[in-house]
Design a protein around this motif. Sequence first.
Motif, mmCIF file in Angstrom:
data_model
loop_
_atom_site.group_PDB
_atom_site.id
_atom_site.type_symbol
_atom_site.label_atom_id
_atom_site.label_comp_id
_atom_site.label_asym_id
_atom_site.label_seq_id
_atom_site.Cartn_x
_atom_site.Cartn_y
_atom_site.Cartn_z
ATOM 1 N N GLU A 1 15.201 -20.603 38.975
ATOM 2 C CA GLU A 1 15.796 -20.001 37.778
ATOM 3 C C GLU A 1 16.717 -18.861 38.223
ATOM 4 O OE1 GLU A 1 15.440 -20.132 34.028
ATOM 5 O OE2 GLU A 1 17.074 -18.802 34.566
ATOM 6 N N ARG B 1 18.414 -16.733 36.658
ATOM 7 C CA ARG B 1 18.301 -15.439 35.978
ATOM 8 C C ARG B 1 17.170 -14.597 36.564
ATOM 9 N NH1 ARG B 1 18.200 -17.742 29.980
ATOM 10 N NH2 ARG B 1 16.716 -19.047 31.066
ATOM 11 N N ILE B 2 16.123 -15.267 37.037
ATOM 12 C CA ILE B 2 15.053 -14.547 37.737
ATOM 13 C C ILE B 2 15.606 -13.978 39.046
ATOM 14 C CG2 ILE B 2 12.897 -14.851 39.045
ATOM 15 C CD1 ILE B 2 12.039 -14.973 36.324
ATOM 16 N N ARG C 1 18.679 -13.135 39.781
ATOM 17 C CA ARG C 1 19.553 -11.981 39.546
ATOM 18 C C ARG C 1 18.724 -10.751 39.204
ATOM 19 N NH1 ARG C 1 23.383 -15.708 37.500
ATOM 20 N NH2 ARG C 1 22.612 -15.601 35.370
ATOM 21 N N ALA C 2 17.671 -10.947 38.417
ATOM 22 C CA ALA C 2 16.818 -9.815 38.044
ATOM 23 C C ALA C 2 16.161 -9.207 39.283
ATOM 24 C CB ALA C 2 15.761 -10.258 37.041
ATOM 25 N N ARG D 1 6.368 -22.375 40.976
ATOM 26 C CA ARG D 1 6.684 -23.623 40.311
ATOM 27 C C ARG D 1 8.177 -23.917 40.360
ATOM 28 N NH1 ARG D 1 3.344 -25.961 35.746
ATOM 29 N NH2 ARG D 1 4.710 -27.546 34.905
ATOM 30 N N MET D 2 8.560 -24.834 41.214
ATOM 31 C CA MET D 2 9.970 -25.203 41.303
ATOM 32 C C MET D 2 10.074 -26.722 41.373
ATOM 33 S SD MET D 2 11.249 -22.316 44.007
ATOM 34 C CE MET D 2 9.868 -22.566 45.099
ATOM 35 N N PRO D 3 11.132 -27.276 40.812
ATOM 36 C CA PRO D 3 11.218 -28.733 40.753
ATOM 37 C C PRO D 3 11.349 -29.408 42.126
ATOM 38 C CG PRO D 3 13.209 -27.717 39.874
ATOM 39 C CD PRO D 3 12.210 -26.624 40.083
ATOM 40 N N GLY E 1 3.340 -17.959 37.510
ATOM 41 C CA GLY E 1 3.324 -17.828 36.056
ATOM 42 C C GLY E 1 1.917 -17.938 35.527
ATOM 43 N N TYR E 2 1.161 -18.840 36.077
ATOM 44 C CA TYR E 2 -0.215 -18.993 35.631
ATOM 45 C C TYR E 2 -1.067 -19.393 36.825
ATOM 46 C CZ TYR E 2 0.382 -24.006 35.886
ATOM 47 O OH TYR E 2 0.603 -25.262 36.331
ATOM 48 N N LYS F 1 3.672 -13.322 36.941
ATOM 49 C CA LYS F 1 4.805 -13.152 36.043
ATOM 50 C C LYS F 1 4.267 -12.909 34.645
ATOM 51 C CE LYS F 1 8.000 -16.552 37.880
ATOM 52 N NZ LYS F 1 8.776 -17.712 37.442
ATOM 53 N N PRO F 2 4.797 -12.056 33.832
ATOM 54 C CA PRO F 2 5.881 -11.139 34.152
ATOM 55 C C PRO F 2 5.367 -9.988 35.028
ATOM 56 C CG PRO F 2 5.126 -10.804 31.890
ATOM 57 C CD PRO F 2 4.360 -11.961 32.428
ATOM 58 N N TRP F 3 6.153 -9.621 36.001
ATOM 59 C CA TRP F 3 5.715 -8.621 36.971
ATOM 60 C C TRP F 3 5.971 -7.199 36.486
ATOM 61 C CZ3 TRP F 3 9.990 -11.865 37.899
ATOM 62 C CH2 TRP F 3 11.231 -11.245 37.792
ATOM 63 N N GLU F 4 5.304 -6.243 37.142
ATOM 64 C CA GLU F 4 5.578 -4.825 36.900
ATOM 65 C C GLU F 4 6.591 -4.397 37.945
ATOM 66 O OE1 GLU F 4 4.553 -2.725 34.639
ATOM 67 O OE2 GLU F 4 3.335 -4.272 33.669
#
Lengths: 349, 319
Positions: B17, B19-20, B22-23, B59-61, B86-87, B108-111
């Motif tokens: 992802e 956007r993750i 870049r964050a 988790r990645m495709p 994530g879980y 996730k979501p992380w601090e």
Amino acid sequence: MVSDIAGTKSRASCNEFPILADNSRGIESHMSPLLLTLIFLSLALAGAAGFFYVGQARLRARITELEEEGRKKEASQAQVMHTTKLASLGQMIAGVAHEINTPLGFVKSNAEVIGDLLTEYEQAVAKCMTGVDFLLNADAATFERAKTAVARVRMELANAKGLVEARELLTDSVDGLKQMSALVVNLKGFARVDRDGMDLVDLNDCLQSALTIASHQLRDRVTVTRELGKLPKVRCMPSQINQVFLNLITNAAQAMGEEGRMVVRSRVLTDTVEVSIEDNGAGIPDNVLPKIFDPFFTTKNVGEGTGLGLSIVHKIVQGHGGTIRVKSEVGKGTTFVVELPIQHKDAKK
Amino acid sequence: MEPTAARPLRILCIDDESRILRALKALLREHEVHICSDPRQAPQMAKDFDIDVIVCDQRMPQMQGIDTLREIKNAHPRALRILLTGYADLKAVLGSVNEGEVFRYVNKPWENAEIKALVTEAGRIAREAPLISSEPISEREAEEARGTVGVLVLEEDAVTQNRLREILAPHYQVRFANTIDRALMLLEQHETGVLISETETHKQGDLTQLLKALKLHHPYISTVVITERANAQLAMELINEGQVYRMLLKPVRMGSARLSVDSAITRYWKLKRNPRAVKRFALGNAPSFVEHSVPVSEQLMARIRALPTRIVELMKFNG
Ligand SMILES: Nc1ncnc2c1ncn2[C@@H]1O[C@H](COP(=O)(O)OP(=O)(O)OP(=O)(O)O)[C@@H](O)[C@H]1O
Ligand SMILES: [Mg+2]
């Protein structure tokens, strides 16, 4: 609503049971002295009476057995409806939590980072302003020095990437928020929190909702093809129909190994709407097929399946006056076909 | 202080992802951040950029996080590996500890503050602590190690004890303890490199806090957890706060038990030669795990602290 019905049923059966037990004790107490007399009369007669007694006792035991069975079944059905609500709720929550996690992750992080970037930029601006003030107050002697200083801070400000970066993070964040609101809208639609009960519904919307909720189980793995016809609205309880589709989709996804294809179809027939969910998963062997709608029947490992999915599906479809069919071939795949009447006036709640 | 600390850390973030990515890049901007959206390219990138810390999504495709981490571990072992999840999925957690040897899990979501501190700590360790060699030790040395380095089993279930005795006693100096007290006594008396332990027993209650406390003060002892209570949350906690070396599910299988004990003993043996490397297996100083994680009684803690350290140089290094 559902659990209310179930509750009444199990209460009723509890009342019935003691009545039966009293009756059968009655039979027994009348029977014994009669038998004693008969035994004294003759051996043959005694034999016959003994036979009769045994027959009666068997019958009585059988009645008790049947009643017990019936009671258990009712209780387990009450249990089924209840557990299913919990199971599907858990399933849904897990799905939604997973869907929300990724956007939430970066939006949350970005909001903080944007704050930091703005602070950094503010500092650069403040420095620049100090420089400009210095220039404005400069006299002939300090002018040249002030000019170089201002040129330097201006350059620093021009090179600061903070704002560009912040804007980029902001764009991503708005995106992520949209994704999360879409999810919530969908969820509300799925659960029908704002309008439970009967409604006129386009079943394609229900399918779409269920596919979204199931998407964490499908993604990366299952290719979904939609062949959705234009449908008239159907009178039904959408929250329940959503549940039907979700359970069928979940089963299909679970029947496929690493990769798979799923085709979701809908079309209108004379006075019904037909929805089918086809998978190219493991298929169901002939000796298993008759059992799949039984509550608690599962071929999945402990903890992976409750065996309630299809029994719920069956119950809901029946409650709507519809039918469900399945055809399956081991190694090829399975298709479940649900048919619901377009006008169904006395659909059970 | 250290000359290395001045250079920015090199971080590789892996997630499908963008956007993750870049964050994370913005969040970790004080470091040199490389990003990778295709995990299949990650091992090569880790090597090419001489990465210090890996932050990888589970988790990645194209490829799961644990598989990615395992390949990176082989291609570029120097980097410390952090897994983003994530879980909690038990299979993934067990795989990542046993095969990927992850440094930490982050949910996730992380601090932000937490992940920043974690990355900085991991980077410091990756730079300061040398790697122990991945070369196998000679058969003669292995024999010596097996003869010297004790294996301690803390377990009250007789069936499991017998099973482990059958599997381990012919090959190792294995000792058994039913109680925490007895376990500590054995640790006081014998040089021990591997602790095999349940997470909870009927009489002793929760053992995880003990495992964490031991790790805090004696990081060169490898912990192999055997458990019936297969639970992803607990497994993650044991990795994050107890740096557990291996996790095996009951009933214990011969192959995995021997493999785990063998590699733990080898690791201990190598650490004896190269004590500075122990930092890689210690709990570290990142804020989240040291303080609140060990509510063991003061008395017990004192006893754990006072256990003899047989790797002498280690004391100098830590002190
Ligand atoms: N699409 C399918 N392909 C192959 N087998 C299926 C399919 N759908 C159902 N089955 C079989 O029918 C059984 C019963 O399904 P059902 O949905 O009632 O329970 P489950 O899926 O096992 O458990 P749960 O729904 O609680 O996860 C399954 O265990 C499986 O063996
Ligand atoms: Mg099911």
